[in-house]
Motif scaffolding. Structure first.
Motif, short mmCIF file in Angstrom:
data_model
loop_
_atom_site.label_atom_id
_atom_site.label_comp_id
_atom_site.label_asym_id
_atom_site.label_seq_id
_atom_site.Cartn_x
_atom_site.Cartn_y
_atom_site.Cartn_z
N UNK A 41 0.83 -1.21 0.00
CA UNK A 41 0.00 0.00 0.00
C UNK A 41 0.86 1.25 0.00
N UNK A 42 1.99 1.22 0.69
CA UNK A 42 2.88 2.38 0.70
C UNK A 42 3.48 2.61 -0.69
N UNK A 43 3.89 1.53 -1.36
CA UNK A 43 4.48 1.65 -2.69
C UNK A 43 3.45 2.10 -3.72
N UNK A 44 2.20 1.71 -3.53
CA UNK A 44 1.13 2.09 -4.45
C UNK A 44 0.58 3.48 -4.20
N UNK A 45 1.04 4.14 -3.15
CA UNK A 45 0.58 5.48 -2.84
C UNK A 45 -0.80 5.51 -2.20
N UNK A 46 -1.29 4.41 -1.69
CA UNK A 46 -2.62 4.33 -1.10
C UNK A 46 -2.58 4.37 0.42
N UNK A 47 -1.45 4.70 0.99
CA UNK A 47 -1.30 4.70 2.44
C UNK A 47 -1.24 6.13 2.94
N UNK A 48 -2.09 6.45 3.91
CA UNK A 48 -2.10 7.78 4.51
C UNK A 48 -1.14 7.77 5.70
N UNK A 50 0.01 10.16 7.57
CA UNK A 50 -0.42 10.94 8.72
C UNK A 50 -1.40 10.13 9.57
N UNK A 51 -2.28 9.38 8.93
CA UNK A 51 -3.22 8.54 9.66
C UNK A 51 -2.52 7.42 10.42
N UNK A 52 -1.48 6.85 9.82
CA UNK A 52 -0.72 5.79 10.49
C UNK A 52 -0.01 6.34 11.72
N UNK A 53 0.64 7.49 11.56
CA UNK A 53 1.35 8.10 12.69
C UNK A 53 0.37 8.48 13.80
N UNK A 54 -0.78 9.06 13.41
CA UNK A 54 -1.79 9.42 14.41
C UNK A 54 -2.31 8.19 15.15
N UNK A 55 -2.51 7.08 14.43
CA UNK A 55 -2.99 5.86 15.08
C UNK A 55 -1.95 5.29 16.04
N UNK A 56 -0.69 5.35 15.65
CA UNK A 56 0.37 4.82 16.52
C UNK A 56 0.60 5.69 17.74
N UNK A 57 0.36 6.99 17.63
CA UNK A 57 0.57 7.88 18.77
C UNK A 57 -0.69 8.04 19.62
N UNK A 58 -1.82 7.44 19.19
CA UNK A 58 -3.03 7.48 19.99
C UNK A 58 -3.92 8.66 19.69
N UNK A 59 -3.60 9.42 18.67
CA UNK A 59 -4.45 10.57 18.31
C UNK A 59 -5.59 10.08 17.43
N UNK A 60 -6.69 10.79 17.52
CA UNK A 60 -7.86 10.47 16.70
C UNK A 60 -8.14 11.63 15.77
N UNK A 61 -8.60 11.33 14.60
CA UNK A 61 -8.98 12.38 13.67
C UNK A 61 -10.49 12.40 13.53
N UNK A 62 -11.02 13.53 13.16
CA UNK A 62 -12.46 13.67 13.02
C UNK A 62 -12.93 13.31 11.63
N UNK A 63 -12.03 13.01 10.72
CA UNK A 63 -12.44 12.71 9.34
C UNK A 63 -12.71 11.26 9.13
#
Length: 63
Positions: A41-48, A50-63
């Motif tokens: 997914x990272x090589x195909x450009x389909x990986x977000x 910022x979302x991965x980093x936020x999930x690993x650090x425990x942050x939640x997004x409203x989107x």
């Protein structure tokens, strides 16, 4: 190939690893599949990233 065929192939591979190498072979096979999917997914450009980093650090997004 559709998603059903791909998932069936992954299931067959994990079953083979479990029968051939026991629980640890199954676990290592599952980890390699997850890493491969992540890299694909990272090589195909389909990986977000910022979302991965936020999930690993425990942050939640409203989107």
């Amino acid at each position: 190939m559709n998603l059903t065929v791909v998932c069936a192939a992954f299931g067959a591979f994990l079953a083979f690893m479990g029968f051939q190498f026991g629980f640890w072979g199954f676990l290592i096979g599952a980890i390699f599949i997850a890493v491969g999917a992540f890299v694909g997914r990272a090589a195909g450009g389909k990986l977000d990233w910022r979302g991965v980093v936020d999930a690993l650090t425990g942050r939640r997004s409203s989107s």
